[in-house]
Scaffold this motif. Structure first.
Motif, PDB file in Angstrom:
ATOM      1  N   LEU A 118      -7.505  -3.072  -3.100  1.00  0.00           N
ATOM      2  CA  LEU A 118      -6.262  -2.940  -2.342  1.00  0.00           C
ATOM      3  C   LEU A 118      -5.373  -1.858  -2.935  1.00  0.00           C
ATOM      4  CD1 LEU A 118      -5.223  -6.649  -1.607  1.00  0.00           C
ATOM      5  CD2 LEU A 118      -6.347  -5.031  -0.081  1.00  0.00           C
ATOM      6  N   GLU A 119      -5.320  -1.793  -4.249  1.00  0.00           N
ATOM      7  CA  GLU A 119      -4.501  -0.776  -4.909  1.00  0.00           C
ATOM      8  C   GLU A 119      -5.028   0.620  -4.601  1.00  0.00           C
ATOM      9  OE1 GLU A 119      -4.490  -1.806  -9.003  1.00  0.00           O
ATOM     10  OE2 GLU A 119      -3.103  -3.500  -8.761  1.00  0.00           O
ATOM     11  N   ARG A 120      -6.351   0.793  -4.656  1.00  0.00           N
ATOM     12  CA  ARG A 120      -6.930   2.104  -4.353  1.00  0.00           C
ATOM     13  C   ARG A 120      -6.695   2.479  -2.892  1.00  0.00           C
ATOM     14  NH1 ARG A 120     -11.122   0.116  -7.718  1.00  0.00           N
ATOM     15  NH2 ARG A 120     -12.368  -0.468  -5.894  1.00  0.00           N
ATOM     16  N   GLY A 133     -12.391 -11.730   1.891  1.00  0.00           N
ATOM     17  CA  GLY A 133     -13.436 -11.894   0.888  1.00  0.00           C
ATOM     18  C   GLY A 133     -14.767 -11.279   1.208  1.00  0.00           C
ATOM     19  N   VAL A 134     -14.859 -10.511   2.306  1.00  0.00           N
ATOM     20  CA  VAL A 134     -16.128  -9.874   2.662  1.00  0.00           C
ATOM     21  C   VAL A 134     -16.198  -8.497   1.994  1.00  0.00           C
ATOM     22  CG1 VAL A 134     -17.635  -9.147   4.527  1.00  0.00           C
ATOM     23  CG2 VAL A 134     -16.076 -11.078   4.873  1.00  0.00           C
ATOM     24  N   PRO A 135     -17.191  -8.235   1.156  1.00  0.00           N
ATOM     25  CA  PRO A 135     -17.244  -6.965   0.412  1.00  0.00           C
ATOM     26  C   PRO A 135     -17.826  -5.837   1.250  1.00  0.00           C
ATOM     27  CG  PRO A 135     -19.094  -8.338  -0.225  1.00  0.00           C
ATOM     28  CD  PRO A 135     -18.294  -9.144   0.766  1.00  0.00           C
ATOM     29  N   ILE A 136     -17.060  -5.370   2.245  1.00  0.00           N
ATOM     30  CA  ILE A 136     -17.540  -4.279   3.090  1.00  0.00           C
ATOM     31  C   ILE A 136     -16.678  -3.039   2.847  1.00  0.00           C
ATOM     32  CG2 ILE A 136     -18.433  -5.852   4.829  1.00  0.00           C
ATOM     33  CD1 ILE A 136     -16.061  -5.212   6.578  1.00  0.00           C
ATOM     34  N   PRO A 137     -17.209  -1.854   3.124  1.00  0.00           N
ATOM     35  CA  PRO A 137     -16.443  -0.622   2.892  1.00  0.00           C
ATOM     36  C   PRO A 137     -15.200  -0.559   3.780  1.00  0.00           C
ATOM     37  CG  PRO A 137     -18.779  -0.146   3.260  1.00  0.00           C
ATOM     38  CD  PRO A 137     -18.573  -1.568   3.619  1.00  0.00           C
ATOM     39  N   VAL A 138     -14.113  -0.085   3.219  1.00  0.00           N
ATOM     40  CA  VAL A 138     -12.865   0.120   3.960  1.00  0.00           C
ATOM     41  C   VAL A 138     -12.385   1.532   3.652  1.00  0.00           C
ATOM     42  CG1 VAL A 138     -10.519  -0.688   4.379  1.00  0.00           C
ATOM     43  CG2 VAL A 138     -12.295  -2.337   3.786  1.00  0.00           C
ATOM     44  N   GLU A 139     -12.321   2.368   4.686  1.00  0.00           N
ATOM     45  CA  GLU A 139     -11.954   3.768   4.488  1.00  0.00           C
ATOM     46  C   GLU A 139     -10.467   4.014   4.669  1.00  0.00           C
ATOM     47  OE1 GLU A 139     -14.358   5.800   7.299  1.00  0.00           O
ATOM     48  OE2 GLU A 139     -16.232   5.459   6.206  1.00  0.00           O
ATOM     49  N   ALA A 140      -9.781   3.132   5.398  1.00  0.00           N
ATOM     50  CA  ALA A 140      -8.360   3.312   5.680  1.00  0.00           C
ATOM     51  C   ALA A 140      -7.758   1.962   6.026  1.00  0.00           C
ATOM     52  CB  ALA A 140      -8.152   4.288   6.842  1.00  0.00           C
ATOM     53  N   VAL A 141      -6.444   1.851   5.884  1.00  0.00           N
ATOM     54  CA  VAL A 141      -5.758   0.623   6.308  1.00  0.00           C
ATOM     55  C   VAL A 141      -5.820   0.546   7.833  1.00  0.00           C
ATOM     56  CG1 VAL A 141      -3.551  -0.583   6.399  1.00  0.00           C
ATOM     57  CG2 VAL A 141      -4.244   0.615   4.304  1.00  0.00           C
ATOM     58  N   LEU A 187       1.611   1.188   2.371  1.00  0.00           N
ATOM     59  CA  LEU A 187       1.693   1.314   3.819  1.00  0.00           C
ATOM     60  C   LEU A 187       2.408   0.123   4.451  1.00  0.00           C
ATOM     61  CD1 LEU A 187      -1.674   2.959   4.866  1.00  0.00           C
ATOM     62  CD2 LEU A 187       0.576   3.557   5.740  1.00  0.00           C
ATOM     63  N   VAL A 188       2.092  -1.074   3.974  1.00  0.00           N
ATOM     64  CA  VAL A 188       2.740  -2.269   4.512  1.00  0.00           C
ATOM     65  C   VAL A 188       4.245  -2.205   4.298  1.00  0.00           C
ATOM     66  CG1 VAL A 188       3.000  -4.752   4.127  1.00  0.00           C
ATOM     67  CG2 VAL A 188       0.717  -3.771   4.395  1.00  0.00           C
ATOM     68  N   ASP A 189       4.663  -1.804   3.112  1.00  0.00           N
ATOM     69  CA  ASP A 189       6.099  -1.691   2.845  1.00  0.00           C
ATOM     70  C   ASP A 189       6.738  -0.635   3.741  1.00  0.00           C
ATOM     71  OD1 ASP A 189       5.945  -3.648   0.922  1.00  0.00           O
ATOM     72  OD2 ASP A 189       5.783  -2.242  -0.763  1.00  0.00           O
ATOM     73  N   ALA A 190       6.029   0.469   3.952  1.00  0.00           N
ATOM     74  CA  ALA A 190       6.589   1.543   4.776  1.00  0.00           C
ATOM     75  C   ALA A 190       6.698   1.143   6.238  1.00  0.00           C
ATOM     76  CB  ALA A 190       5.726   2.799   4.641  1.00  0.00           C
ATOM     77  N   LEU A 191       5.824   0.244   6.714  1.00  0.00           N
ATOM     78  CA  LEU A 191       5.884  -0.194   8.109  1.00  0.00           C
ATOM     79  C   LEU A 191       7.171  -0.946   8.414  1.00  0.00           C
ATOM     80  CD1 LEU A 191       2.192  -1.356   8.636  1.00  0.00           C
ATOM     81  CD2 LEU A 191       3.299   0.607   9.717  1.00  0.00           C
ATOM     82  N   GLY A 216      -0.825   7.124   2.849  1.00  0.00           N
ATOM     83  CA  GLY A 216      -2.250   6.878   2.927  1.00  0.00           C
ATOM     84  C   GLY A 216      -2.737   6.959   4.366  1.00  0.00           C
ATOM     85  N   GLU A 217      -4.047   6.851   4.543  1.00  0.00           N
ATOM     86  CA  GLU A 217      -4.608   6.936   5.889  1.00  0.00           C
ATOM     87  C   GLU A 217      -4.440   5.608   6.614  1.00  0.00           C
ATOM     88  OE1 GLU A 217      -8.815   7.843   8.221  1.00  0.00           O
ATOM     89  OE2 GLU A 217      -8.554   8.563   6.158  1.00  0.00           O
ATOM     90  N   LEU A 218      -4.118   5.702   7.902  1.00  0.00           N
ATOM     91  CA  LEU A 218      -3.845   4.522   8.723  1.00  0.00           C
ATOM     92  C   LEU A 218      -4.590   4.644  10.037  1.00  0.00           C
ATOM     93  CD1 LEU A 218      -2.115   1.910   9.149  1.00  0.00           C
ATOM     94  CD2 LEU A 218      -0.401   3.400  10.199  1.00  0.00           C
ATOM     95  N   ARG A 219      -5.206   3.560  10.454  1.00  0.00           N
ATOM     96  CA  ARG A 219      -5.855   3.490  11.769  1.00  0.00           C
ATOM     97  C   ARG A 219      -5.277   2.301  12.524  1.00  0.00           C
ATOM     98  NH1 ARG A 219     -12.176   4.772  10.037  1.00  0.00           N
ATOM     99  NH2 ARG A 219     -11.667   6.597   8.745  1.00  0.00           N
ATOM    100  N   ALA A 220      -5.062   2.486  13.819  1.00  0.00           N
ATOM    101  CA  ALA A 220      -4.413   1.434  14.607  1.00  0.00           C
ATOM    102  C   ALA A 220      -5.255   1.091  15.826  1.00  0.00           C
ATOM    103  CB  ALA A 220      -3.020   1.878  15.048  1.00  0.00           C
ATOM    104  N   ARG A 221      -5.249  -0.178  16.182  1.00  0.00           N
ATOM    105  CA  ARG A 221      -5.791  -0.637  17.463  1.00  0.00           C
ATOM    106  C   ARG A 221      -4.614  -1.074  18.314  1.00  0.00           C
ATOM    107  NH1 ARG A 221      -8.665  -4.931  16.079  1.00  0.00           N
ATOM    108  NH2 ARG A 221      -7.616  -6.575  17.235  1.00  0.00           N
ATOM    109  N   MET A 222      -4.361  -0.346  19.377  1.00  0.00           N
ATOM    110  CA  MET A 222      -3.233  -0.642  20.244  1.00  0.00           C
ATOM    111  C   MET A 222      -3.629  -1.752  21.213  1.00  0.00           C
ATOM    112  SD  MET A 222      -1.162   1.486  18.868  1.00  0.00           S
ATOM    113  CE  MET A 222       0.257   1.156  19.940  1.00  0.00           C
ATOM    114  N   VAL A 223      -2.817  -2.807  21.267  1.00  0.00           N
ATOM    115  CA  VAL A 223      -3.161  -3.997  22.045  1.00  0.00           C
ATOM    116  C   VAL A 223      -1.967  -4.441  22.878  1.00  0.00           C
ATOM    117  CG1 VAL A 223      -4.880  -4.790  20.376  1.00  0.00           C
ATOM    118  CG2 VAL A 223      -2.509  -5.505  20.117  1.00  0.00           C
TER     119      VAL A 223
END
Length: 242
Positions: free
Chosen positions: A92-94, A121-129, A100-104, A180-187
Motif C-alpha cells: 500500500l505504501e509503494r 488479502g488476494v496477492p495479485i498485481p496492482v499497477e494503480a489505485v 491518493l485517498v487523502d487527496a480525494l 500517483g496513478e489513478l484509474r476510475a470506473r464511472m458508475v
C-alpha cells in the motif's frame, strides 16, 4: 503478452542497462540519436518503441536484444508467486494509496478492482489505485484532477497528456496525478462497500464478488489465484497417510 506489459518490460530492461553503464538519459539520447524526452517516455513505459529503436538504444549501451517465447500469461503466475506472502501494508505504501485517498477528500468513492482484491488479502498485481466514482460526482472528480495536476492517458499516442482529463470526455479513465496513478470506473451508483482495516486505517472496498463481475482483468487474476491454491492443496501429502 499485452502491449502495455511489453512496454513496461522493455522500459525496465533499458533503465537497468543504462544504470549499469552509469549513463544519464541525455548521454544515452546523444549516443542513440534520440531526444532525452523520448528516452524518458520509453523508460516510463508510456510508449512501446519500435524494435529498431530498441536495438539502437541497446547497441548504444553495448548490449543486444534476445527474445524468447514463453507460455501465454505465464507472467501472471510468476507475479502471483512473487507476491505470495508479501506485506500488504508495504505494498500500500509503494502504491501511494493513502496519499491518493487523502487527496480525494470528500469525493464519494469505493476502492475497486485489483486494489480492492489486494486489500482483501488476494496477492495479485496492482499497477494503480482503482476506484469507483458516480457519474453525478464527475464535476467534483474533475475538480480533484485539476488540483492534482492530472494528465490523462492518451491511448491514441500511448502517452500521458494531450487529451482533456474530464471523465465525460472520450478516452480511458486513467490519470497520472502528483499523488500517483489513478484509474476510475464511472458508475451510476457506487457498489455497496465493505470496510477493510489495514495498517491502522479503514478503507471502503468493493467486495470480491462484485470485483469479479465488474473487472475482467481482476476476475482473471482471482481465478488464477484460486486455481493455484487448489492445485497447491492437491499437491499436499494426505494427512491420513503415515
Amino acid at each position: 503478452m499485452t502491449e502495455s506489459r511489453l512496454a513496461h518490460q522493455l522500459a525496465r530492461t533499458l533503465r537497468h542497462e543504462r544504470d549499469r553503464t552509469g549513463l544519464t538519459q541525455q548521454a544515452l539520447a546523444t549516443r542513440a540519436g534520440l531526444s532525452q524526452a523520448a528516452i524518458a517516455r520509453i523508460e516510463r513505459g508510456d510508449r512501446l518503441p519500435s524494435l529498431t529503436t530498441v536495438e539502437r538504444l541497446l547497441a548504444a549501451l553495448g548490449r543486444q536484444l534476445h527474445i524468447e517465447a514463453e507460455p501465454l500469461d505465464s507472467h501472471l503466475d510468476a507475479a502471483l508467486d512473487e507476491l505470495a506472502g508479501t506485506d500488504p501494508v508495504a505494498r500500500l505504501e509503494r502504491l501511494g494509496l493513502d496519499r491518493l485517498v487523502d487527496a480525494l477528500g470528500d469525493l464519494p468513492y469505493v476502492l475497486a478492482g485489483s486494489t480492492a482484491a489486494m486489500l482483501q488479502g488476494v496477492p495479485i498485481p496492482v499497477e494503480a489505485v482503482e476506484i469507483a466514482v458516480r457519474w453525478r460526482d464527475a464535476p467534483s472528480f474533475t475538480a480533484f484532477l485539476e488540483r492534482a495536476l492530472a494528465q490523462r492517458w492518451n491511448a491514441r499516442w500511448e502517452e500521458w497528456g494531450g487529451v482533456r482529463h474530464e471523465p465525460e470526455e472520450p478516452g480511458e479513465h486513467r490519470w497520472r496525478t502528483r499523488h500517483g496513478e489513478l484509474r476510475a470506473r464511472m458508475v451510476e451508483e457506487l457498489p455497496q462497500p465493505i470496510e477493510v482495516r489495514l495498517g491502522g486505517r479503514t478503507y471502503p472496498v468493493e467486495p470480491l464478488v462484485q470485483v469479479e463481475v465488474a473487472d475482467r482483468r481482476a476476475a482473471e487474476l482471482l481465478r488464477r489465484h484460486r486455481q493455484r491454491l487448489a492445485a497447491g492443496a492437491g499437491d499436499q501429502p494426505d494427512g491420513s497417510a503415515g
